[in-house]
Design a protein around this motif. Structure first.
Motif, PDB file in Angstrom:
ATOM      1  N   ASP A   1     -30.324  42.211  82.030  1.00  0.00           N
ATOM      2  CA  ASP A   1     -29.945  43.276  82.950  1.00  0.00           C
ATOM      3  C   ASP A   1     -30.078  43.021  84.191  1.00  0.00           C
ATOM      4  N   ASP A   2     -30.858  41.775  84.575  1.00  0.00           N
ATOM      5  CA  ASP A   2     -31.348  41.509  85.939  1.00  0.00           C
ATOM      6  C   ASP A   2     -30.497  40.362  86.297  1.00  0.00           C
ATOM      7  N   MET A   3     -29.247  40.354  87.146  1.00  0.00           N
ATOM      8  CA  MET A   3     -28.445  39.226  87.316  1.00  0.00           C
ATOM      9  C   MET A   3     -29.396  38.260  88.118  1.00  0.00           C
ATOM     10  N   ARG A   4     -30.557  38.626  88.984  1.00  0.00           N
ATOM     11  CA  ARG A   4     -31.159  37.484  89.754  1.00  0.00           C
ATOM     12  C   ARG A   4     -31.795  36.790  88.740  1.00  0.00           C
ATOM     13  N   LEU A   5     -31.964  37.253  87.528  1.00  0.00           N
ATOM     14  CA  LEU A   5     -32.555  36.247  86.489  1.00  0.00           C
ATOM     15  C   LEU A   5     -31.593  35.175  85.806  1.00  0.00           C
ATOM     16  N   VAL A   6     -30.318  35.843  85.843  1.00  0.00           N
ATOM     17  CA  VAL A   6     -29.223  34.795  85.474  1.00  0.00           C
ATOM     18  C   VAL A   6     -29.253  33.758  86.597  1.00  0.00           C
ATOM     19  N   GLY A   7     -29.239  34.310  87.785  1.00  0.00           N
ATOM     20  CA  GLY A   7     -29.087  33.142  89.030  1.00  0.00           C
ATOM     21  C   GLY A   7     -30.206  32.127  88.807  1.00  0.00           C
ATOM     22  N   ARG A   8     -31.396  32.518  88.527  1.00  0.00           N
ATOM     23  CA  ARG A   8     -32.369  31.516  88.467  1.00  0.00           C
ATOM     24  C   ARG A   8     -32.219  30.730  87.217  1.00  0.00           C
ATOM     25  N   ALA A   9     -31.869  31.113  86.341  1.00  0.00           N
ATOM     26  CA  ALA A   9     -31.403  30.236  85.096  1.00  0.00           C
ATOM     27  C   ALA A   9     -30.361  29.020  85.585  1.00  0.00           C
ATOM     28  N   TYR A  10     -29.310  29.637  86.376  1.00  0.00           N
ATOM     29  CA  TYR A  10     -28.492  28.670  86.836  1.00  0.00           C
ATOM     30  C   TYR A  10     -29.161  27.565  87.629  1.00  0.00           C
ATOM     31  N   GLN A  11     -29.951  28.314  88.713  1.00  0.00           N
ATOM     32  CA  GLN A  11     -30.629  27.323  89.669  1.00  0.00           C
ATOM     33  C   GLN A  11     -31.797  26.420  88.985  1.00  0.00           C
ATOM     34  N   PHE A  12     -32.264  26.639  87.804  1.00  0.00           N
ATOM     35  CA  PHE A  12     -33.156  25.898  87.358  1.00  0.00           C
ATOM     36  C   PHE A  12     -32.286  24.693  86.866  1.00  0.00           C
ATOM     37  N   LEU A  13     -31.208  24.849  86.354  1.00  0.00           N
ATOM     38  CA  LEU A  13     -30.299  23.643  85.792  1.00  0.00           C
ATOM     39  C   LEU A  13     -29.798  22.772  86.732  1.00  0.00           C
ATOM     40  N   VAL A  14     -29.537  23.388  87.801  1.00  0.00           N
ATOM     41  CA  VAL A  14     -29.077  22.914  89.013  1.00  0.00           C
ATOM     42  C   VAL A  14     -29.902  21.809  89.540  1.00  0.00           C
ATOM     43  N   LEU A  37     -14.674  38.612  74.936  1.00  0.00           N
ATOM     44  CA  LEU A  37     -13.068  38.538  74.730  1.00  0.00           C
ATOM     45  C   LEU A  37     -12.596  39.714  73.566  1.00  0.00           C
ATOM     46  N   ASP A  38     -13.783  40.332  72.920  1.00  0.00           N
ATOM     47  CA  ASP A  38     -13.572  41.395  72.011  1.00  0.00           C
ATOM     48  C   ASP A  38     -13.398  42.825  72.980  1.00  0.00           C
ATOM     49  N   PRO A  39     -12.339  43.614  72.824  1.00  0.00           N
ATOM     50  CA  PRO A  39     -12.058  44.715  73.440  1.00  0.00           C
ATOM     51  C   PRO A  39     -13.379  45.714  73.345  1.00  0.00           C
ATOM     52  N   PHE A  40     -13.834  45.887  72.119  1.00  0.00           N
ATOM     53  CA  PHE A  40     -14.889  46.830  71.839  1.00  0.00           C
ATOM     54  C   PHE A  40     -16.199  46.357  72.397  1.00  0.00           C
ATOM     55  N   VAL A  41     -16.486  45.012  72.205  1.00  0.00           N
ATOM     56  CA  VAL A  41     -17.692  44.499  72.904  1.00  0.00           C
ATOM     57  C   VAL A  41     -17.592  44.916  74.564  1.00  0.00           C
ATOM     58  N   ALA A  42     -16.469  44.577  74.871  1.00  0.00           N
ATOM     59  CA  ALA A  42     -16.117  44.656  76.390  1.00  0.00           C
ATOM     60  C   ALA A  42     -16.285  46.190  76.797  1.00  0.00           C
ATOM     61  N   LEU A  43     -15.815  47.080  75.982  1.00  0.00           N
ATOM     62  CA  LEU A  43     -16.227  48.561  76.265  1.00  0.00           C
ATOM     63  C   LEU A  43     -17.680  48.947  76.107  1.00  0.00           C
ATOM     64  N   ARG A  44     -18.423  48.455  75.492  1.00  0.00           N
ATOM     65  CA  ARG A  44     -19.838  48.594  75.332  1.00  0.00           C
ATOM     66  C   ARG A  44     -20.497  48.174  76.558  1.00  0.00           C
ATOM     67  N   MET A  45     -19.805  47.037  77.052  1.00  0.00           N
ATOM     68  CA  MET A  45     -20.749  46.397  78.181  1.00  0.00           C
ATOM     69  C   MET A  45     -19.933  46.858  79.563  1.00  0.00           C
ATOM     70  N   GLY A  46     -19.132  47.953  79.425  1.00  0.00           N
ATOM     71  CA  GLY A  46     -18.497  48.779  80.573  1.00  0.00           C
ATOM     72  C   GLY A  46     -17.171  48.143  81.088  1.00  0.00           C
ATOM     73  N   ILE A  47     -16.525  47.024  80.430  1.00  0.00           N
ATOM     74  CA  ILE A  47     -15.097  46.588  80.727  1.00  0.00           C
ATOM     75  C   ILE A  47     -14.258  47.247  79.684  1.00  0.00           C
ATOM     76  N   GLN A  48     -13.625  47.940  80.288  1.00  0.00           N
ATOM     77  CA  GLN A  48     -12.921  48.956  79.411  1.00  0.00           C
ATOM     78  C   GLN A  48     -11.296  48.281  79.186  1.00  0.00           C
ATOM     79  N   GLY A  49     -11.253  48.304  77.727  1.00  0.00           N
ATOM     80  CA  GLY A  49      -9.708  48.158  77.261  1.00  0.00           C
ATOM     81  C   GLY A  49      -9.355  46.735  77.553  1.00  0.00           C
ATOM     82  N   GLN A  50     -10.255  45.432  77.921  1.00  0.00           N
ATOM     83  CA  GLN A  50      -9.659  44.392  78.054  1.00  0.00           C
ATOM     84  C   GLN A  50     -10.714  43.450  77.802  1.00  0.00           C
TER      85      GLN A  50
END
Length: 396
Positions: free
Chosen positions: A119-132, A262-275
């Motif tokens: 839920d926290d994109m800053r945490l995602v950023g820290r994961a990438y920075q850790f690997l960098v 890549l799954d439209p229904f999973v995309a819908l659940r995550m707020g990406i509609q129809g694609q």
């Protein structure tokens, strides 16, 4: 982390029989040579302790595997940080009680697979920075300065000169306005009219289909139609090419990627509609938007990633079809600039962005193909990112 130690109850060597209830003569026969118990081989204690250390490491890594499986990014990242040798050294006096667990080759990449539910994109950023910081993501952000290079005024003629394609080939197709859609619509209406003259009335069924399609478009963002279309291999392949363009460009521009849906229904659940969709994060842009000011540099970088899907389709197929939602998002972001650009300025920035993305993907064509293949095979995000690094490294 406690260091595993050898248990005194585990047999390091077999002991000879010792029972006072039997006479000594029963232990040895005159017809047989004296029996000798197995000797304690030199180094066996050391080997056993090494075995216990390895077994303890495997047990410790099960915690990491469980965190990745549950998509618990915070726990997975916390574990990786705890097993770092630097973490033990930083503990000072406690370093004698903390033993860094050996990191198996390639295991730390898997932390990226836990990003999808973060839920926290800053945490995602820290994961990438850790690997960098560990030297794993050598090419992450290597092209982020591209927004400062090249001509800023990109006319349709300049766009064709730099890409070899007409401007309309680098724009999403709009139903009824471009491509073969008018001919398809005329053919469809002609076919319906012919069936009506033959006494076959399809109007009730067509009305029901149109009503369902309208409902899908309004309430589900076209998810059902996208799901049905995804079963057609050419359409599915084009989606992969499109999303691979977003993913690779975001990676090279240094924007952490949460995941590819890549799954439209999973995309819908995550707020990406129809694609399908690629979720990435730009820390600098988020900070600037929070401050009420969006710089040109952050906007250009974000726009390049937005138009990378269109550029990828044009690079592979010679023209783009998808990307209308990307284009709409670009227009909405333009309104956040101060002052907002005019229509002509907006068109120029769009041409500049798609030109830069097209050339960036062209320079990394092998890496783009590797991403498409990895997504097609159903690999996780960590494997996709690893394919990028391996392909770029082998292409040097």
């Amino acid at each position: 982390m406690a260091s595993p130690t050898a248990s005194p109850h585990l047999p390091l060597a077999s002991a000879s029989a010792r029972s006072s209830s039997f006479p000594k003569r029963s232990l040895r026969s005159s017809c047989l040579p004296p029996r000798r118990g197995p000797s304690l081989r030199a180094g066996s204690v050391k080997e056993w302790r090494e075995f216990e250390d390895e077994a303890g490491a495997v047990k410790e890594w099960r915690e990491f595997e469980d965190a990745v499986r549950r998509k618990d990014l915070s726990r997975a990242l916390r574990f990786l940080q705890s097993v770092e040798p630097a973490a033990a050294a930083a503990a000072g006096t406690a370093a004698t009680q903390v033993v860094a667990v050996p990191v198996p080759p390639g295991r730390n990449w898997e932390v990226l697979d836990a990003c999808i539910d973060a839920d926290d994109m800053r945490l995602v950023g820290r994961a990438y920075q850790f690997l960098v910081d560990r030297g794993v993501l050598a090419n992450f952000g290597k092209c982020k300065n591209i927004v400062l290079e090249g001509p800023r005024e990109v006319t349709p003629s300049v766009l064709k000169e730099m890409t070899g394609l007409e401007a309309e080939k680098l724009a999403p197709k709009k139903w009824g306005l471009s491509g073969s859609s008018p001919y398809v619509l005329i053919g469809f209406l002609g076919g319906v009219s012919f069936l009506l003259t033959q006494g076959i009335d399809l109007r009730p069924k067509l009305g029901a289909v149109l009503a369902l399609a309208t409902t899908d478009a309004i309430f589900l963002g076209g998810t059902c139609l996208a799901q049905i279309s995804s079963f057609w291999p050419p359409y599915k392949r084009r989606i992969l090419v499109h999303e691979a363009g977003h993913l690779l460009t975001a990676y090279l521009m240094g924007c952490p990627i949460r995941g590819v849906i890549l799954d439209p229904f999973v995309a819908l659940r995550m707020g990406i509609q129809g694609q399908a969709g690629t979720q990435f994060w730009d820390e600098k842009m988020e900070k600037e938007l929070a401050d009420g000011h969006l710089s040109s540099t952050a906007f250009d970088r974000y726009s390049m990633i937005l138009f990378a899907g269109i550029a990828a389709e044009a690079l592979v197929y010679g023209e783009a079809e998808g990307g209308e939602n990307d284009e709409n998002l670009f227009r909405s972001l333009c309104l956040l600039l101060n002052p907002p650009p005019s229509v002509a300025q907006m068109a120029n920035r769009a041409r500049w962005s798609v030109m830069q993305s097209y050339n960036l993907l062209k320079w990394h064509k092998k890496a783009h193909r590797a991403v498409v293949k990895a997504l097609e095979d159903g690999h996780s995000l960590s494997v996709v990112i690893r394919r990028i690094e391996e392909t770029i490294a082998s292409d040097r």
